[in-house]
Design an enzyme around this catalytic site. Structure first.
Site, PDB file in Angstrom:
ATOM      1  N   GLY A  39     -46.132 -36.030   4.402  1.00 19.60           N
ATOM      2  CA  GLY A  39     -45.535 -36.287   5.718  1.00 19.60           C
ATOM      3  C   GLY A  39     -44.254 -37.076   5.499  1.00 19.60           C
ATOM      4  O   GLY A  39     -44.267 -38.066   4.770  1.00 19.60           O
ATOM      5  N   ASP A 248     -37.276 -37.716   0.499  1.00 21.75           N
ATOM      6  CA  ASP A 248     -37.906 -38.930   1.056  1.00 21.75           C
ATOM      7  C   ASP A 248     -37.734 -40.098   0.087  1.00 21.75           C
ATOM      8  O   ASP A 248     -37.494 -41.237   0.501  1.00 21.75           O
ATOM      9  CB  ASP A 248     -39.402 -38.680   1.312  1.00 21.75           C
ATOM     10  CG  ASP A 248     -39.619 -37.542   2.303  1.00 21.75           C
ATOM     11  OD1 ASP A 248     -38.790 -37.383   3.219  1.00 21.75           O
ATOM     12  OD2 ASP A 248     -40.613 -36.805   2.159  1.00 21.75           O
TER      13      ASP A 248
HETATM   14  O1  RIB Z   1     -40.605 -34.163   2.804  1.00 21.54           O
HETATM   15  C1  RIB Z   1     -41.764 -33.650   2.235  1.00 21.54           C
HETATM   16  C2  RIB Z   1     -42.865 -33.577   3.257  1.00 21.54           C
HETATM   17  O2  RIB Z   1     -42.540 -32.608   4.211  1.00 21.54           O
HETATM   18  C3  RIB Z   1     -44.201 -33.138   2.701  1.00 21.54           C
HETATM   19  O3  RIB Z   1     -44.964 -34.205   2.190  1.00 21.54           O
HETATM   20  C4  RIB Z   1     -44.857 -32.424   3.859  1.00 21.54           C
HETATM   21  O4  RIB Z   1     -45.906 -33.127   4.441  1.00 21.54           O
HETATM   22  C5  RIB Z   1     -43.722 -32.182   4.854  1.00 21.54           C
HETATM   23  O5  RIB Z   1     -43.853 -32.947   5.942  1.00 21.54           O
END
Ligand code: RIB
Length: 302
Positions: A39, A248
């Site tokens: 996420g 992320d």
């Molecule tokens: O940015 C990567 C994430 O995008 C993954 O972990 C997946 O859950 C999606 O939300």
């Protein structure tokens, strides 16, 4: 120490490595399977916690085992989870990730992620001071993304926006953003120009008064815009296994380094290396390296 409040998604990722995309009607065995926590919101919160930041995640999980396990895992990483709500009759967000030749394709089911409520945001931000940070993406209910940004602005916080996955948004919200971080595709969809069309990008960031604009470019590195300055940063070459959560990680590592050093170039280079290291492992949160691991790597390789 600045606090960072992340309003974002919490998913469980089901990752399969495949040789090719199955054709219509084809059943294809996978090469490997991994279930792990992901996420975008949770990943970015974990990336910050692994940099030893004080980070609060505001989000929702379903009333299922996955939700409980996700919260437990976030706690273990050091993310504050008091403002995560469990939603009845909803499942925790799911992502099906197909990794083909080290690149991924993601199918998302938002589930409980669409249920963030104003009160959660207000309760969390009651802990915030001016100059603390709000970090938001687009995997949750859009009305609460806007609400959080407005509330942060009222409190004179710094607002960092990662409009991913990209979708149609009220462009006026960008007027309240201090740091905008996008990838190449998000850049094109949001700005209607390429990341290196400098005049167009500068006119966009001037129009919305965005202080810092960053485009992450995978194996091409990253590009940074600030007023009239434009700088390109090369990628750090590694043996890529899976790119999930690289973006992320970049955001968490950049923000942490930026908060502590206020040195743009150093923060960009640090984030590029941290995100490259995430690509050397399969999975999302489990692949993100800690500050200590990134620093040890830097000592050996630079
Ligand atoms: O940015 C990567 C994430 O995008 C993954 O972990 C997946 O859950 C999606 O939300």
């Amino acid at each position: 120490m600045s606090k960072i409040f992340v309003v974002g998604s919490i998913n469980v990722d089901y990752v399969m490595e495949i040789t090719h995309l199955p054709l219509l009607g084809e059943t294809l065995p996978s090469q490997s399977f991994l279930m792990n926590f992901g996420g975008k919101g949770a990943n970015q919160a974990v990336a910050l916690a692994k940099q030893n930041e004080e980070v609060y995640l505001i989000g929702c999980v379903g009333q299922d085992t996955m939700g409980k396990d996700s919260i437990q895992s976030l706690n273990q990483y050091g993310v504050h989870t008091d403002f995560i709500k469990t939603i009845e009759h909803q499942n925790t967000g799911l992502a099906f990730i197909l990794v083909e030749n080290h690149n991924n394709r993601i199918l998302l089911h938002a589930g409980a992620n669409q249920n963030i409520q104003k009160q959660q945001i207000l309760d969390a931000l009651s802990l915030a001071k001016p100059n603390d940070y709000l970090l938001v993406q687009l995997e949750t209910n859009l009305d609460m993304v806007y609400f959080a940004i407005h509330e942060a602005q009222k409190r004179k916080m710094n607002v960092v926006f990662n409009p991913a996955p990209v979708q149609s948004i009220d462009m006026e919200i960008l007027d309240f953003i201090d740091i905008l971080i996008v990838n190449e595709i998000e850049c094109e969809m949001l700005l209607h120009c390429k990341y290196d069309q400098k005049e167009q990008v500068q006119s966009f960031i001037n129009k919305h008064q965005i202080d810092y604009f960053i485009v992450t470019l995978g194996e091409k590195g990253a590009m940074f815009y600030h007023q009239q300055d434009v700088t390109s940063y090369p990628a750090h070459a590694v043996k890529v296994v899976d790119t999930t959560a690289a973006g992320d990680t970049f955001i968490g590592a950049f923000l942490s380094e930026w908060i502590h050093t206020a040195d743009l170039s150093q923060s960009m280079q640090y984030a590029i290396v941290a995100s490259a290291l995430t690509c050397t492992h399969i999975g999302a949160q489990k692949s993100i390296q800690s500050r200590e691991e990134v620093q040890n790597y830097l000592k050996v390789h630079f």
